[in-house]
Design a protein around this motif. Structure first.
Motif, PDB file in Angstrom:
ATOM      1  N   ASP A  65      -6.454 -14.802  -6.846  1.00 40.40           N
ATOM      2  CA  ASP A  65      -5.398 -15.448  -7.639  1.00 40.40           C
ATOM      3  C   ASP A  65      -4.283 -14.492  -8.036  1.00 40.40           C
ATOM      4  O   ASP A  65      -3.514 -14.784  -8.960  1.00 40.40           O
ATOM      5  N   ILE A  66      -4.129 -13.375  -7.352  1.00 38.65           N
ATOM      6  CA  ILE A  66      -3.124 -12.382  -7.730  1.00 38.65           C
ATOM      7  C   ILE A  66      -1.716 -12.974  -7.766  1.00 38.65           C
ATOM      8  O   ILE A  66      -0.868 -12.531  -8.532  1.00 38.65           O
ATOM      9  N   GLY A  67      -1.476 -14.009  -6.993  1.00 34.98           N
ATOM     10  CA  GLY A  67      -0.171 -14.675  -6.994  1.00 34.98           C
ATOM     11  C   GLY A  67       0.180 -15.303  -8.328  1.00 34.98           C
ATOM     12  O   GLY A  67       1.352 -15.586  -8.603  1.00 34.98           O
ATOM     13  N   LYS A  68      -0.806 -15.495  -9.189  1.00 39.26           N
ATOM     14  CA  LYS A  68      -0.524 -16.037 -10.519  1.00 39.26           C
ATOM     15  C   LYS A  68       0.202 -15.025 -11.398  1.00 39.26           C
ATOM     16  O   LYS A  68       0.747 -15.396 -12.433  1.00 39.26           O
ATOM     17  N   ALA A  69       0.248 -13.772 -10.966  1.00 36.57           N
ATOM     18  CA  ALA A  69       1.081 -12.793 -11.665  1.00 36.57           C
ATOM     19  C   ALA A  69       2.557 -13.159 -11.486  1.00 36.57           C
ATOM     20  O   ALA A  69       3.383 -12.837 -12.338  1.00 36.57           O
ATOM     21  N   ARG A  88       1.291 -12.944   0.355  1.00 38.55           N
ATOM     22  CA  ARG A  88       2.473 -12.127   0.662  1.00 38.55           C
ATOM     23  C   ARG A  88       2.482 -10.856  -0.188  1.00 38.55           C
ATOM     24  O   ARG A  88       2.720  -9.752   0.308  1.00 38.55           O
ATOM     25  N   LEU A  89       2.190 -11.008  -1.476  1.00 35.56           N
ATOM     26  CA  LEU A  89       2.176  -9.869  -2.396  1.00 35.56           C
ATOM     27  C   LEU A  89       1.154  -8.817  -1.958  1.00 35.56           C
ATOM     28  O   LEU A  89       1.443  -7.608  -1.938  1.00 35.56           O
ATOM     29  N   LEU A  90      -0.022  -9.257  -1.593  1.00 35.26           N
ATOM     30  CA  LEU A  90      -1.050  -8.328  -1.133  1.00 35.26           C
ATOM     31  C   LEU A  90      -0.615  -7.607   0.141  1.00 35.26           C
ATOM     32  O   LEU A  90      -0.776  -6.388   0.259  1.00 35.26           O
ATOM     33  N   ARG A  91      -0.055  -8.349   1.085  1.00 36.23           N
ATOM     34  CA  ARG A  91       0.399  -7.739   2.341  1.00 36.23           C
ATOM     35  C   ARG A  91       1.513  -6.731   2.074  1.00 36.23           C
ATOM     36  O   ARG A  91       1.545  -5.654   2.672  1.00 36.23           O
ATOM     37  N   GLU A  92       2.427  -7.069   1.151  1.00 31.71           N
ATOM     38  CA  GLU A  92       3.521  -6.146   0.801  1.00 31.71           C
ATOM     39  C   GLU A  92       3.001  -4.860   0.163  1.00 31.71           C
ATOM     40  O   GLU A  92       3.654  -3.827   0.225  1.00 31.71           O
ATOM     41  N   HIS A  93       1.828  -4.941  -0.439  1.00 30.83           N
ATOM     42  CA  HIS A  93       1.210  -3.757  -1.051  1.00 30.83           C
ATOM     43  C   HIS A  93       0.249  -3.052  -0.082  1.00 30.83           C
ATOM     44  O   HIS A  93      -0.572  -2.222  -0.510  1.00 30.83           O
TER      45      HIS A  93
END
Length: 183
Positions: A65-69, A88-93
């Motif tokens: 659920d990291i996208g909830k940030a 997307r956020l995880l891939r960008e990191h």
């Protein structure tokens, strides 16, 4: 007695800090991760023939659920915008696809290419608060049956016992999560 979940994997904890995840989100991810640890341990004992990428499940549970940030309104209300944006956020990191995928698959159990790991992250995300999802449980039971050679009904009974035991602590987990502020 205070409920203390298993600690998050260090890379997941670091990522959550980097993206400024609110305390309520971190608490939720700790709880789903904790249930995933317990679920995997019980499945390993009951169904040793079920091949599972433990590292992937635990990282997925800790970040699903990291996208909830980014979509904080989804912390307390419905929504699925966090799923593709979390991926997307995880891939960008720099998170590898095999680990980042759980952000988009944890609620989509019937999509093509869904593995047992995806199903287990979804299951941990339900059972942490004692919520049962019959279709998801049937998919997991089918994977257990295929791996173990058991009849599907027998595999379901094993899974049902595991889930009942995990659900027993749901009130303590809900209290733990609710003790953390949304922002």
């Amino acid at each position: 007695m205070t409920f203390t979940p298993h600690p998050l994997p260090e890379p997941a904890a670091r990522l959550l800090a980097e993206v400024g995840a609110p305390a309520r989100l971190v608490a939720h991810l700790e709880l789903v991760h904790d249930v995933a640890v317990r679920l995997l341990d019980r499945l390993a004992d009951a169904c040793p023939d079920l091949a599972v990428d433990r590292e992937a499940v635990l990282f997925g549970a800790a970040t699903h659920d990291i996208g909830k940030a980014l979509h904080r309104h989804e912390l307390t209300g419905p929504g699925s915008a966090h799923e593709p944006d979390g991926h997307r956020l995880l891939r960008e990191h720099g998170v590898a696809e095999r680990l980042a995928r759980f952000a988009r698959t944890h609620a989509d159990w019937h999509a093509p290419g869904i593995g047992v790991e995806d199903l287990l992250v979804g299951l941990a995300d339900k059972i942490w608060k004692a919520r049962r999802a019959a279709d998801l449980e049937n998919l997991v039971a089918a994977r257990i049956a295929a791996a173990s050679g058991r009849e599907r009904w027998a595999a379901f009974l094993i899974l049902d016992d595991i889930l009942d035991a995990l659900a027993a602590d749901a009130d303590a987990r809900l209290a733990y999560q609710n003790a953390h502020p949304v922002d």
